[in-house]
Design a protein around this motif. Structure first.
Motif, PDB file in Angstrom:
ATOM      1  N   VAL A 110      47.648  97.400  49.874  1.00 46.56           N
ATOM      2  CA  VAL A 110      48.681  98.016  50.712  1.00 46.56           C
ATOM      3  C   VAL A 110      49.402  96.960  51.547  1.00 46.56           C
ATOM      4  O   VAL A 110      50.639  96.931  51.605  1.00 46.56           O
ATOM      5  CB  VAL A 110      48.062  99.120  51.613  1.00 46.56           C
ATOM      6  N   VAL A 111      48.651  96.083  52.179  1.00 43.15           N
ATOM      7  CA  VAL A 111      49.254  95.041  53.016  1.00 43.15           C
ATOM      8  C   VAL A 111      50.089  94.077  52.165  1.00 43.15           C
ATOM      9  O   VAL A 111      51.204  93.709  52.554  1.00 43.15           O
ATOM     10  CB  VAL A 111      48.167  94.296  53.822  1.00 43.15           C
ATOM     11  N   LEU A 112      49.582  93.679  51.015  1.00 40.89           N
ATOM     12  CA  LEU A 112      50.352  92.801  50.119  1.00 40.89           C
ATOM     13  C   LEU A 112      51.630  93.486  49.637  1.00 40.89           C
ATOM     14  O   LEU A 112      52.683  92.840  49.510  1.00 40.89           O
ATOM     15  CB  LEU A 112      49.493  92.349  48.937  1.00 40.89           C
ATOM     16  N   SER A 113      51.560  94.780  49.389  1.00 38.97           N
ATOM     17  CA  SER A 113      52.755  95.528  48.972  1.00 38.97           C
ATOM     18  C   SER A 113      53.787  95.576  50.092  1.00 38.97           C
ATOM     19  O   SER A 113      54.993  95.458  49.842  1.00 38.97           O
ATOM     20  CB  SER A 113      52.373  96.945  48.548  1.00 38.97           C
ATOM     21  N   HIS A 114      53.323  95.750  51.320  1.00 40.71           N
ATOM     22  CA  HIS A 114      54.244  95.724  52.457  1.00 40.71           C
ATOM     23  C   HIS A 114      54.904  94.347  52.575  1.00 40.71           C
ATOM     24  O   HIS A 114      56.109  94.256  52.823  1.00 40.71           O
ATOM     25  CB  HIS A 114      53.505  96.083  53.751  1.00 40.71           C
TER      26      HIS A 114
END
Length: 140
Positions: A128-132
């Motif tokens: 999720v953080v990498l996608s953000h």
């Protein structure tokens, strides 16, 4: 960790992965992709407040945890209100990390369950953080 929890957790990553790809592949405009991404992220973040609401009710902890349970929903709602700002993606990303850390130290699950839950959450939150970060990169 139940198999269904793992499958549903992984399925929850689909919009985080698909929406940046949809922009790169010219399936959506950058505005559409970013807006849908922020909307999904804000709504999903509010789910984690429900985890703490349930845990506080179950363990009859009606203090801080009940109040903190509302924060993901408020942040999620504010992300919808201010969805036109790139900073919202950073706030959402930090919120996922923050609620994960709060989960680790607050949830009243048996040790075996909390270890498997937190392990799953770390893996999912990393994506999720990498996608953000990817969406921020695309926008800027």
């Amino acid at each position: 960790m139940p198999y269904s929890a793992v499958v549903l957790g992984l399925a929850g990553l689909i919009p985080f992965i698909f929406l940046p790809i949809a922009y790169v592949a010219n399936l959506l405009s950058l505005t559409q992709s970013a807006l849908y991404f922020i909307q999904y992220s804000g709504v999903l973040l509010s789910f984690f407040g429900g985890v703490h609401w349930w845990d506080a009710m179950k363990a009859q902890k009606f203090g801080t945890q009940m109040y903190v349970a509302m924060l993901p929903t408020i942040v999620g709602w504010l992300s919808l209100v201010f969805s036109h700002r790139v900073e919202v993606l950073g706030l959402l990303s930090l919120s996922y990390v923050g609620i994960l850390m709060y989960d680790k130290f607050t949830l009243s699950l048996p040790k075996v369950q909390i270890v498997s839950y937190i392990s799953l959450r770390i893996a999912l939150t990393t994506v999720v953080v990498l996608s953000h970060a990817w969406m921020i990169y695309l926008i800027t």
